[in-house]
Design a protein around this motif. Structure first.
Motif, PDB file in Angstrom:
ATOM      1  N   ALA A 188     -11.680  -5.132  -3.736  1.00  0.00           N
ATOM      2  CA  ALA A 188     -11.240  -3.921  -4.437  1.00  0.00           C
ATOM      3  C   ALA A 188      -9.860  -4.078  -5.065  1.00  0.00           C
ATOM      4  N   THR A 189      -9.018  -4.946  -4.501  1.00  0.00           N
ATOM      5  CA  THR A 189      -7.632  -5.066  -4.996  1.00  0.00           C
ATOM      6  C   THR A 189      -7.463  -6.138  -6.058  1.00  0.00           C
ATOM      7  N   GLU A 214      -8.100  -0.154   6.820  1.00  0.00           N
ATOM      8  CA  GLU A 214      -7.946  -1.537   7.259  1.00  0.00           C
ATOM      9  C   GLU A 214      -6.603  -1.770   7.930  1.00  0.00           C
ATOM     10  N   ILE A 215      -5.546  -1.180   7.387  1.00  0.00           N
ATOM     11  CA  ILE A 215      -4.199  -1.372   7.931  1.00  0.00           C
ATOM     12  C   ILE A 215      -4.125  -0.903   9.378  1.00  0.00           C
ATOM     13  N   HIS A 262      -7.629   4.710   0.069  1.00  0.00           N
ATOM     14  CA  HIS A 262      -8.011   5.064   1.436  1.00  0.00           C
ATOM     15  C   HIS A 262      -8.583   3.876   2.212  1.00  0.00           C
ATOM     16  N   LEU A 263      -9.391   3.040   1.561  1.00  0.00           N
ATOM     17  CA  LEU A 263     -10.043   1.936   2.256  1.00  0.00           C
ATOM     18  C   LEU A 263      -9.026   0.964   2.850  1.00  0.00           C
ATOM     19  N   THR A 277       0.829  -1.205   0.000  1.00  0.00           N
ATOM     20  CA  THR A 277       0.000   0.000   0.000  1.00  0.00           C
ATOM     21  C   THR A 277       0.863   1.255   0.000  1.00  0.00           C
ATOM     22  N   CYS A 278       2.007   1.194   0.674  1.00  0.00           N
ATOM     23  CA  CYS A 278       2.951   2.324   0.613  1.00  0.00           C
ATOM     24  C   CYS A 278       3.424   2.537  -0.824  1.00  0.00           C
ATOM     25  N   ALA A 279       3.650   1.446  -1.538  1.00  0.00           N
ATOM     26  CA  ALA A 279       4.078   1.547  -2.937  1.00  0.00           C
ATOM     27  C   ALA A 279       2.960   2.090  -3.820  1.00  0.00           C
ATOM     28  N   ILE A 280       1.700   1.745  -3.495  1.00  0.00           N
ATOM     29  CA  ILE A 280       0.565   2.232  -4.277  1.00  0.00           C
ATOM     30  C   ILE A 280       0.381   3.729  -4.087  1.00  0.00           C
TER      31      ILE A 280
END
Length: 218
Positions: free
Chosen positions: A70-71, A26-27, A21-22, A13-16
Motif C-alpha cells: 500500500a505504501t 500494524e504499528i 489506518h492499516l 506514519t505520524c507525519a502522514i
C-alpha cells in the motif's frame, strides 16, 4: 531487540496522519510483538512461548506485506519512508522466525547463540557471570600481578542452592577450562541464578560455568 524499522515507520506514519489506518494497526500489533519477545528473552522464557511468538510473527508478516504494497505504490516521500521502515521490520521478523523457530542443534541457532552469549576465554575472570565464585588462582596469576584472567577457576566448595535442567546440549569451549559440557535433559546443581553464565556442578562432581539460556531452573 530494538527495531529501528518500527521507529522509522512510526515517525513516518505520524507525519502522514491518522488516515492511514492499516499501517497504524500494524504499528501497534508489531509493538505488542516487540514487547512480548523482549520480555520472553529477558526472563529466559523463550522455550515456553516460542510457538505463541511465532504465531504472532506470522500474522505480523502478512499484515506487513499488505502495508508495504500500500505504501510503495504512492509517490510521496513520507509514504516511501514508511515503506522503508516496513521493509526493515519484515527483515527483522524473518530473522526472528529463525531465532525462535530453529532447533538448538541446528547450525543457524548455534550461530545465533554464539552472538547472544559469546565464548570468552576466562569468562569468570572477566565478570561475565555473577554466579561464578572467583576462588582459586594459580601461581602464574600472582606472578603476572593478577593480569592472567584465564587462570581464574570456579570454587568447587561453593554452596549449590539451585538445580537446573539442560534444555539443550552444550559443548564447552576447549580454550576455556572453566566451561562445562552437558547434554540435553541433564540436571545440574547451580550456585546462583544471576548473569549469563552460571557456576554449575554435574552429578559426577565436575564443576564449571554454563550458559544460562541453555538451562531451566527446577
Amino acid at each position: 531487540m530494538c527495531d529501528i524499522g518500527w521507529l522509522i515507520t512510526f515517525i513516518a506514519t505520524c507525519a502522514i496522519g491518522a488516515s492511514f489506518h492499516l499501517v497504524w494497526v500494524e504499528i501497534f500489533y508489531n509493538l505488542f510483538i516487540l514487547l512480548g519477545a523482549t520480555l520472553a528473552v529477558a526472563t529466559q522464557a523463550v522455550h515456553n512461548y516460542r510457538l505463541v511468538i511465532l504465531t504472532f510473527i506470522g500474522g505480523s508478516l502478512t499484515l506487513l506485506f499488505q502495508c508495504i504494497d500500500a505504501t510503495i505504490n504512492i509517490k510521496n516521500a513520507k509514504f516511501s519512508a514508511a515503506g522503508s521502515g516496513l521493509i526493515f521490520q519484515s527483515l527483522v521478523l524473518i530473522f526472528w522466525v529463525f531465532f525462535f523457530g530453529a532447533e538448538e542443534e541446528s547450525l543457524v541457532k548455534r550461530t545465533m547463540n554464539d552472538f547472544t552469549i559469546p565464548r570468552i576465554p576466562g569468562a569468570a575472570g572477566n565478570g561475565v557471570s555473577n554466579g561464578v565464585a572467583h576462588g582459586a588462582v594459580s601461581s602464574d596469576q600472582h606472578h603476572n600481578n593478577g593480569q592472567d584472567l584465564n587462570s581464574v577457576v570456579v570454587a568447587p566448595a561453593a554452596d549449590y542452592a539451585y538445580k537446573a535442567r539442560a534444555l539443550y546440549s552444550y559443548e564447552a569451549n576447549p580454550e576455556d577450562s572453566n566451561e562445562l559440557s552437558f547434554v540435553k535433559g541433564e540436571v545440574l546443581d547451580i550456585v546462583d541464578n544471576k548473569g549469563k553464565w552460571w557456576q554449575a556442578r554435574k552429578q559426577d562432581g565436575t564443576v564449571g560455568i554454563a550458559p544460562s539460556n541453555y538451562l531451566q531452573l527446577i
